[in-house]
Design a protein around this motif. Structure first.
Motif, PDB file in Angstrom:
ATOM      1  N   ILE A  18       0.839  -1.201   0.000  1.00  0.00           N
ATOM      2  CA  ILE A  18       0.000   0.000   0.000  1.00  0.00           C
ATOM      3  C   ILE A  18       0.873   1.249   0.000  1.00  0.00           C
ATOM      4  CG2 ILE A  18      -1.613   1.349   1.411  1.00  0.00           C
ATOM      5  CD1 ILE A  18      -2.824  -1.382   2.291  1.00  0.00           C
ATOM      6  N   SER A  19       1.893   1.255   0.839  1.00  0.00           N
ATOM      7  CA  SER A  19       2.790   2.411   0.912  1.00  0.00           C
ATOM      8  C   SER A  19       3.559   2.607  -0.383  1.00  0.00           C
ATOM      9  CB  SER A  19       3.765   2.242   2.079  1.00  0.00           C
ATOM     10  OG  SER A  19       3.064   2.244   3.295  1.00  0.00           O
ATOM     11  N   MET A  20       3.998   1.510  -1.009  1.00  0.00           N
ATOM     12  CA  MET A  20       4.729   1.604  -2.267  1.00  0.00           C
ATOM     13  C   MET A  20       3.864   2.249  -3.351  1.00  0.00           C
ATOM     14  SD  MET A  20       6.195  -1.379  -4.770  1.00  0.00           S
ATOM     15  CE  MET A  20       4.528  -1.901  -5.145  1.00  0.00           C
ATOM     16  N   TYR A  21       2.630   1.804  -3.478  1.00  0.00           N
ATOM     17  CA  TYR A  21       1.760   2.373  -4.503  1.00  0.00           C
ATOM     18  C   TYR A  21       1.407   3.825  -4.198  1.00  0.00           C
ATOM     19  CZ  TYR A  21       1.449  -1.918  -7.059  1.00  0.00           C
ATOM     20  OH  TYR A  21       1.768  -3.017  -7.812  1.00  0.00           O
ATOM     21  N   ASN A  22       1.288   4.155  -2.920  1.00  0.00           N
ATOM     22  CA  ASN A  22       1.038   5.544  -2.555  1.00  0.00           C
ATOM     23  C   ASN A  22       2.234   6.413  -2.951  1.00  0.00           C
ATOM     24  OD1 ASN A  22      -0.128   7.826  -1.468  1.00  0.00           O
ATOM     25  ND2 ASN A  22       0.564   7.385   0.589  1.00  0.00           N
ATOM     26  N   ALA A  23       3.432   5.922  -2.733  1.00  0.00           N
ATOM     27  CA  ALA A  23       4.630   6.668  -3.120  1.00  0.00           C
ATOM     28  C   ALA A  23       4.697   6.828  -4.637  1.00  0.00           C
ATOM     29  CB  ALA A  23       5.876   5.952  -2.603  1.00  0.00           C
ATOM     30  N   LYS A  24       4.380   5.788  -5.374  1.00  0.00           N
ATOM     31  CA  LYS A  24       4.390   5.869  -6.840  1.00  0.00           C
ATOM     32  C   LYS A  24       3.357   6.861  -7.355  1.00  0.00           C
ATOM     33  CE  LYS A  24       6.112   1.311  -8.108  1.00  0.00           C
ATOM     34  NZ  LYS A  24       5.808   0.090  -8.852  1.00  0.00           N
ATOM     35  N   ASN A  25       2.207   6.926  -6.717  1.00  0.00           N
ATOM     36  CA  ASN A  25       1.148   7.828  -7.163  1.00  0.00           C
ATOM     37  C   ASN A  25       1.465   9.289  -6.888  1.00  0.00           C
ATOM     38  OD1 ASN A  25      -0.496   5.820  -8.187  1.00  0.00           O
ATOM     39  ND2 ASN A  25      -1.578   5.533  -6.253  1.00  0.00           N
ATOM     40  N   THR A  26       2.348   9.556  -5.934  1.00  0.00           N
ATOM     41  CA  THR A  26       2.656  10.940  -5.584  1.00  0.00           C
ATOM     42  C   THR A  26       3.943  11.439  -6.221  1.00  0.00           C
ATOM     43  OG1 THR A  26       3.723  10.246  -3.527  1.00  0.00           O
ATOM     44  CG2 THR A  26       1.391  10.848  -3.407  1.00  0.00           C
ATOM     45  N   GLY A  27       4.605  10.618  -7.015  1.00  0.00           N
ATOM     46  CA  GLY A  27       5.810  11.062  -7.701  1.00  0.00           C
ATOM     47  C   GLY A  27       6.922  10.039  -7.594  1.00  0.00           C
ATOM     48  N   LYS A  28       7.995  10.291  -8.322  1.00  0.00           N
ATOM     49  CA  LYS A  28       9.119   9.350  -8.337  1.00  0.00           C
ATOM     50  C   LYS A  28      10.096   9.645  -7.209  1.00  0.00           C
ATOM     51  CE  LYS A  28       9.038   8.387 -13.248  1.00  0.00           C
ATOM     52  NZ  LYS A  28       9.813   8.276 -14.455  1.00  0.00           N
ATOM     53  N   ASN A  29      10.943   8.641  -6.947  1.00  0.00           N
ATOM     54  CA  ASN A  29      12.029   8.760  -5.970  1.00  0.00           C
ATOM     55  C   ASN A  29      11.530   9.184  -4.588  1.00  0.00           C
ATOM     56  OD1 ASN A  29      13.968   8.079  -7.936  1.00  0.00           O
ATOM     57  ND2 ASN A  29      13.967  10.180  -8.665  1.00  0.00           N
ATOM     58  N   ARG A  30      10.515   8.516  -4.114  1.00  0.00           N
ATOM     59  CA  ARG A  30       9.947   8.811  -2.802  1.00  0.00           C
ATOM     60  C   ARG A  30       9.817   7.536  -1.998  1.00  0.00           C
ATOM     61  NH1 ARG A  30       6.246  13.585  -2.593  1.00  0.00           N
ATOM     62  NH2 ARG A  30       6.707  14.738  -4.482  1.00  0.00           N
ATOM     63  N   TYR A  31       9.655   7.716  -0.724  1.00  0.00           N
ATOM     64  CA  TYR A  31       9.267   6.610   0.137  1.00  0.00           C
ATOM     65  C   TYR A  31       8.174   7.112   1.066  1.00  0.00           C
ATOM     66  CZ  TYR A  31      12.360   8.800   3.567  1.00  0.00           C
ATOM     67  OH  TYR A  31      12.963   9.686   4.414  1.00  0.00           O
ATOM     68  N   VAL A  32       7.321   6.199   1.493  1.00  0.00           N
ATOM     69  CA  VAL A  32       6.170   6.541   2.320  1.00  0.00           C
ATOM     70  C   VAL A  32       6.085   5.530   3.443  1.00  0.00           C
ATOM     71  CG1 VAL A  32       3.643   6.705   2.354  1.00  0.00           C
ATOM     72  CG2 VAL A  32       4.906   7.519   0.370  1.00  0.00           C
ATOM     73  N   TYR A  33       5.929   6.024   4.648  1.00  0.00           N
ATOM     74  CA  TYR A  33       5.674   5.144   5.788  1.00  0.00           C
ATOM     75  C   TYR A  33       4.183   4.855   5.841  1.00  0.00           C
ATOM     76  CZ  TYR A  33      10.345   5.937   7.607  1.00  0.00           C
ATOM     77  OH  TYR A  33      11.683   5.977   7.765  1.00  0.00           O
TER      78      TYR A  33
END
Length: 42
Positions: A18-33
Motif C-alpha cells: 500500500i505504501s509503495m503504490y502511494n509513493a508511486k502515485n505521488t511522484g518518483k524517488n519517494r518513500y512513504v511510511y
C-alpha cells in the motif's frame, strides 16, 4: 514496522505494498511510511 503494523509477514507485506503504490502515485524517488491514512489509497 514490526510489530506496530502487523506481527506476521502477510500483514506487513500488504501494508508495505500500500505504501509503495502511494509513493508511486505521488511522484518518483519517494518513500512513504504506512499509516491508516495511506491505507485508503489501496
Amino acid at each position: 514496522m514490526y510489530p506496530y503494523h502487523g506481527k506476521d509477514a502477510m500483514k506487513l507485506m500488504k501494508k508495505a505494498d500500500i505504501s509503495m503504490y502511494n509513493a508511486k502515485n505521488t511522484g518518483k524517488n519517494r518513500y512513504v511510511y504506512y499509516s491508516d491514512k495511506t491505507s485508503t489509497f489501496a
